[in-house]
Design a protein around this motif. Structure first.
Motif, short mmCIF file in Angstrom:
data_model
loop_
_atom_site.label_atom_id
_atom_site.label_comp_id
_atom_site.label_asym_id
_atom_site.label_seq_id
_atom_site.Cartn_x
_atom_site.Cartn_y
_atom_site.Cartn_z
N MET A 160 0.85 -1.16 0.00
CA MET A 160 0.00 0.00 0.00
C MET A 160 0.89 1.22 0.00
SD MET A 160 -3.03 0.97 2.67
CE MET A 160 -3.74 -0.62 2.49
N GLY A 161 0.52 2.16 -0.81
CA GLY A 161 1.33 3.36 -0.95
C GLY A 161 1.10 4.36 0.16
N LEU A 162 1.84 5.42 0.10
CA LEU A 162 1.76 6.48 1.10
C LEU A 162 0.37 7.09 1.16
CD1 LEU A 162 3.20 8.21 3.16
CD2 LEU A 162 3.90 9.74 1.32
N ILE A 163 -0.24 7.33 0.01
CA ILE A 163 -1.58 7.94 -0.02
C ILE A 163 -2.59 6.99 0.65
CG2 ILE A 163 -3.46 8.71 -1.52
CD1 ILE A 163 -1.30 9.73 -3.44
N GLY A 164 -2.48 5.73 0.35
CA GLY A 164 -3.38 4.76 0.98
C GLY A 164 -3.21 4.72 2.49
N GLU A 165 -1.98 4.78 2.95
CA GLU A 165 -1.73 4.79 4.38
C GLU A 165 -2.31 6.04 5.04
OE1 GLU A 165 -0.40 2.60 6.54
OE2 GLU A 165 -0.22 1.14 4.93
N VAL A 166 -2.16 7.17 4.39
CA VAL A 166 -2.70 8.43 4.94
C VAL A 166 -4.22 8.37 4.99
CG1 VAL A 166 -2.95 10.92 4.53
CG2 VAL A 166 -0.71 9.82 4.29
N LEU A 167 -4.84 7.83 3.94
CA LEU A 167 -6.30 7.75 3.91
C LEU A 167 -6.83 6.77 4.95
CD1 LEU A 167 -6.98 7.82 0.07
CD2 LEU A 167 -7.38 9.65 1.72
N LEU A 168 -6.09 5.73 5.24
CA LEU A 168 -6.53 4.73 6.21
C LEU A 168 -6.11 5.05 7.64
CD1 LEU A 168 -5.95 1.44 4.21
CD2 LEU A 168 -8.12 2.58 4.69
N LEU A 169 -5.36 6.13 7.83
CA LEU A 169 -4.88 6.48 9.16
C LEU A 169 -5.99 6.61 10.20
CD1 LEU A 169 -2.30 6.97 10.69
CD2 LEU A 169 -2.47 9.39 10.13
N PRO A 170 -7.15 7.19 9.88
CA PRO A 170 -8.21 7.26 10.89
C PRO A 170 -8.69 5.88 11.37
CG PRO A 170 -8.68 8.77 9.10
CD PRO A 170 -7.50 7.93 8.68
N PHE A 171 -8.45 4.86 10.58
CA PHE A 171 -8.89 3.51 10.95
C PHE A 171 -7.81 2.72 11.69
CE2 PHE A 171 -11.38 4.63 7.16
CZ PHE A 171 -12.65 4.55 7.72
N ALA A 172 -6.68 3.32 11.97
CA ALA A 172 -5.59 2.63 12.64
C ALA A 172 -6.00 2.05 13.99
CB ALA A 172 -4.37 3.55 12.79
N PRO A 173 -6.75 2.78 14.83
CA PRO A 173 -7.16 2.19 16.10
C PRO A 173 -8.04 0.94 15.91
CG PRO A 173 -7.44 4.55 16.19
CD PRO A 173 -7.11 4.20 14.77
#
Length: 87
Positions: A1-14
């Motif tokens: 997963m790329g950087l953009i995907g990681e940033v977009l999924l950051l709110p779901f990290a918890p």
């Protein structure tokens, strides 16, 4: 997963972290539940309960069958052939 995907999924990290913790706890609970040593100890306790008159033969047979099923699954799991050891 790329950087953009990681940033977009950051709110779901918890949520992802909680799911991981739940999976780990479930795997450990299953390991203990099917552990052959644990099942053998429970079989010994069951026999003691029968000998002391706490349970009758019918209840002993029912519980013994359940424990022997768990033991069989645990023995297969320790050989690496059961589903719960490959998750």
């Amino acid at each position: 997963m790329g950087l953009i995907g990681e940033v977009l999924l950051l709110p779901f990290a918890p949520v992802r972290g909680s799911a991981w913790v739940i999976r780990q706890a479930l795997n450990e609970a299953e390991r203990i539940y099917y552990d052959p040593a644990t099942v053998r100890a429970e079989l010994a306790q069951l026999e003691e309960r029968l000998e002391s008159g706490e349970i009758d033969e019918e209840e002993f047979d029912r519980q013994e069958d359940e424990l022997l099923d768990r033991l069989e699954i645990g023995m297969r799991g320790s050989a690496g052939t059961d589903e719960w050891t490959t998750r």
